[in-house]
Structures are given as C-alpha cells and as structure tokens.
Design a protein around this motif. Sequence first.
Motif, PDB file in Angstrom:
ATOM      1  N   GLY A  98      46.036 117.634 -38.620  1.00 33.49           N
ATOM      2  CA  GLY A  98      46.606 118.953 -38.391  1.00 33.49           C
ATOM      3  C   GLY A  98      45.969 119.506 -37.128  1.00 33.49           C
ATOM      4  O   GLY A  98      46.184 118.985 -36.043  1.00 33.49           O
ATOM      5  N   ARG A  99      45.149 120.552 -37.298  1.00 34.33           N
ATOM      6  CA  ARG A  99      44.423 121.097 -36.150  1.00 34.33           C
ATOM      7  C   ARG A  99      43.136 121.738 -36.628  1.00 34.33           C
ATOM      8  O   ARG A  99      43.136 122.552 -37.551  1.00 34.33           O
ATOM      9  CB  ARG A  99      45.293 122.118 -35.417  1.00 34.33           C
ATOM     10  N   GLY A 100      42.050 121.380 -35.978  1.00 32.86           N
ATOM     11  CA  GLY A 100      40.754 121.995 -36.252  1.00 32.86           C
ATOM     12  C   GLY A 100      39.968 122.050 -34.958  1.00 32.86           C
ATOM     13  O   GLY A 100      40.154 121.211 -34.076  1.00 32.86           O
ATOM     14  N   GLY A 101      39.112 123.052 -34.822  1.00 34.98           N
ATOM     15  CA  GLY A 101      38.419 123.145 -33.559  1.00 34.98           C
ATOM     16  C   GLY A 101      37.228 124.070 -33.549  1.00 34.98           C
ATOM     17  O   GLY A 101      36.885 124.703 -34.546  1.00 34.98           O
ATOM     18  N   ILE A 102      36.615 124.140 -32.384  1.00 38.20           N
ATOM     19  CA  ILE A 102      35.461 125.001 -32.146  1.00 38.20           C
ATOM     20  C   ILE A 102      35.823 125.985 -31.047  1.00 38.20           C
ATOM     21  O   ILE A 102      36.737 125.738 -30.247  1.00 38.20           O
ATOM     22  CB  ILE A 102      34.212 124.192 -31.765  1.00 38.20           C
TER      23      ILE A 102
END
Length: 552
Positions: A98-102
């Motif tokens: 999916g999408r994950g981030g910092i």
Amino acid sequence: SIREITFYSEKPSGIIYIDNIRLTKGKDDDSWLTRGLSVKPLLAPPNNLIKNGDFELGFLYWGSWGQWDGGVYIFGSGTGEDAFSGEASAAIICQKEGRGGIYTSPSAFLNLKPGDYRLTFYAKGKGEGVKMFWILLKMAEGGPSLEEAIPENNRSPRFDVPSKWEKYEYQIRVLKEIGPLALYIFNVGRGTLYVDAVSLIREGGEIEREKIFPKRKASKVEIKGTQIYLNGKPFFPLGFYNAEPEDLAGTGFNLICRDPGPGTPGRNFLDRCERNGIMVSVNLEGVLRAHLPWKASEAIKPLLDHPAVFAWYTCDEPDHSQWTVPPPEMRLATELLHKTDPNHPTFTVVMPWADSNIYQYADTVDIIATDVYPISDYSREIIKVAKSTDVLKRAVKGEKPVFMVTQSTSEATPEEEYAMTYLAIIHGANGILYWNFPDARKNPQIWQTMLRIGKELQRLSPVLTSPESKRKIEVNNPNIHLLLKEYKGKLYVLTINSSKEAQRGIRFALPSLKGKKKAKVLFEDRIIEVKDGLWEDSYAGYERHLYEIGGG
C-alpha cells in the motif's frame, strides 16, 4: 546449537513459577545489543536543513505512519551493509502493500526562502518490488501554494528501487518564501526500503557555525521510593500531552509530554516552558522505535542541562503490536541514560490491554504509566482507571512511581473527568497526564473542568506528596474509594464515588480518632461533625468529597 530447554518438577502437583529466562554468552545484561556493529564514514554536509537526515538517531525529528492506501508498513533501522553512511539508515518495511512512510516532524519543518536548493538521498531495496517516491507538503494555511512557490521538483514520480545503494539528487528552485513544509518519503511497494544521508542544501549559502548554547544549571529530579522530588522539593506531576506552555501558565498544570509525532522538543520550546513554570518529559521515541537504544545518550546531550527537563520519555507504548520495542532495548536505554545523566529519570507509557505487558516493562524505566481511556460510544467503564492503577502498583511492587494517563476529551462529562482523576490518585498514581490538550481546549465545558481540576490538585499537592496514613479507615459502600493521608498534623480523606448512580447514607469509621472533631469538606464550603471517628455523607454520581480533619 540448543534445541530445547525443559523444566521438571519432582512433585506431581503444585505450581512452578518461571520468570525472566535468558540464555547469554558472557555477562548477563543487555549490552549484547550493541556488539559487532560496523560504522561507515558519516556523510554530514554543512548547512543541511534536514534534522537527523543521516538517521544516526533513528527517527528523532521524523514521524512515521504505515497504513495509507490499505497498506501495513513498520519501521526500523538498517545497519552494517544496510547503512550507507555512519551506523544506521531508515528502514520502511512492507507487511502489506500500500503506502507507508516517514516525514519530517513539526520540530523539523522546513521554511524555505527564494533560491536554489539541492535535495540528495541514498536508497536501496531488499526483496522484490520495492518502490518509492518523495513529496514536499505544505503544513499550514496562508501564503503562496506549494505550486506557486516551487512549481517544479516538489515531488517525484513513483520509481523502482535497486538492490544496491543508489544516489538520488534533485534541483529545487524556490520562487516565493514558503513554509512550514514537511518532506515525506514513502515506500509504495513490497520488501524493505532503506533510505540514508538525506540532505537539503541551499546552493551558494554561507556555512553556518553550529550554535553553542551557554551552559545552564540542570534541573534535578530524584526518586525516593514512590516519591518524586524536583530540585529537592516534593513534586506531583500534573500535565497534558501536546500543550503549549503559555496555555498552561498559572493553571496548576506543571508538565507537558509531547506526542511521538511532533518529535523531540528543542531548546526554544524548553525555554518557553521554563519561562512559564512548566516541566517537559522529552520524547526519545524516534531513537527507540528505530531499535537504536545505544543512541539514546547521544540524543539527550543537547538538552540534558536544561532546567525545564523533567524526564526522558524513552518510548510511547513500546508494547504496541505494530511497532514493538522489546524490554531489553528499553532497559539498555535506561542504563545508558543513567550513565550520561544522573539528574533525570526515564519514563514510558505501556498499553493497558494486557496486564502482562505492564509487568514485562516494569523494570525497564524509572517511572511507568499506562493509558486508560474508558469513555467511548461503546463503554463508560470508569472503574478501569482504578484497576489499571492497581496493576501498575503491583507490577513495580510499590517500589517506584507510577503515572496514569487518561482522557480529557469531549466524549467525557465533567463528572467523569473528576472520577477518572481521583480514582487514579486514590489507587496510588504519583502523577497524572491527560490525552490530550487540543481535544480538551476545543470543548469549553471540558476545558473549564480541567482548569478547576488543575487548581484543585495544585492546592492538594502537599497532601498528595505526603505519606499515606497507617491508620485504619473503613467505609460501608464498595462504590466509595478512599485514600487516607497525613500532612502537618491533619488527616485528609480523599474519596470518590465510582458509580454514576447516587450513593446515600455513606458511613465512615476512623477508630483512632476519639471525641468530637470537625471535618472540613474541601472545595465545598461545608463542615461535617465527626464523633469518635464516625461520620456520614451522601454522593451524587461520580462525586468526590475531600475531608480535612484537624487535631488528629
């Protein structure tokens, strides 16, 4: 190799208690976590606008979230070959695509003046299908839009990440002054994305000298048993998450704890707190969430001499199912912080869903808390606050302070706010924090309630920090919870009705009191007669009564 460890009992019945099983080579401590780490030359360009862009302090000054677009991502650090520069890189690990981030946190937001800038970072992927992109996002209204100020290169397309380190560089032209901005770096594929040596440099800028702050006299926080002393005086911490010091000045609240998102408070924030008489529990979560506990001591060095520091908040909810920080890492951080800074304790908040979590983390910090929010659309089990405080006290064997974190939101009524607060105190909490200030402030009724509670507990602080009385006291109704304190020759009986229903004909018995006495009911402007230690009273739902009995 060892395949199995078996424990036997010679008797066919009974109970065997087994705890803290560890198999180590050499010294039985947590120092094994730091062994064998290789360190590469550190890329540290001058004038880098990105705080901790090399991730040597984990995710300090960075926030993280892993559940955008239906994805599930967790976060950690890359070391050894998975670090391009220095000792560590940032790792964004896919569990569900999916999408994950910092992203740079509020304490590290960017404010850019017109000019040319260069964004540089290094990235590599582990596993198949690693993809990423970056974007600058404006974090406040007003002023030019992002497209007006930075018409080109304010984001990248999604791109595949190779399995070997690769350098990425972008020229960014700023036409109009803009800020605050956050830099987001996303993993939008599978596998693990490693990112390191992130820098944003203004072209042609003069090299700025590192600021040197004058040395200050540090605050000193001591723990003696369950009692906390601040600069030699008894201290009852009463605070909010995410408050501004100017809003708490003169309210009775004396502590601010930052949510993990905003990152570590800087010296400017601490200076504001000092001016307003507020202490700060400094958040080190970015270091621990990145599983770099041996970096905690380095992280505190710029702040450890500041008079507004109360404690080092090593991690928020380290037992969380998605981003667990195990007890050995928490213990190691506390051990190293003690060596670097003998003036301030460590502090954590453990989730309340399983009692065993609290027990596992009880020896990892100097002050342990749990966060209990019993008011929701589905439940109003106020008594959970009392039960969780009891668990905290048992877990630390009554030998160190425990705090309660509870809610101050529009979901709760003023009566419930009083009940949650006094249930925690009566059951042994040595400090109270509320989640959270913005929610409380936007509801006028709740905010006024919190102001009354703050002033009330400020006045009661000498009583709250005094010893619990050894005298025997009884009450004839299990819904009435009580705590007996002694201070300056007077007895104080703190009581709360844990039920939303009124309780009538409540009788108290304090056999050691003889003759006729008068009990002043604090904050209610009334007096009750006490004869040979006996008196009666009635309670509305969730009502508290606080009795002061002189001539004890």
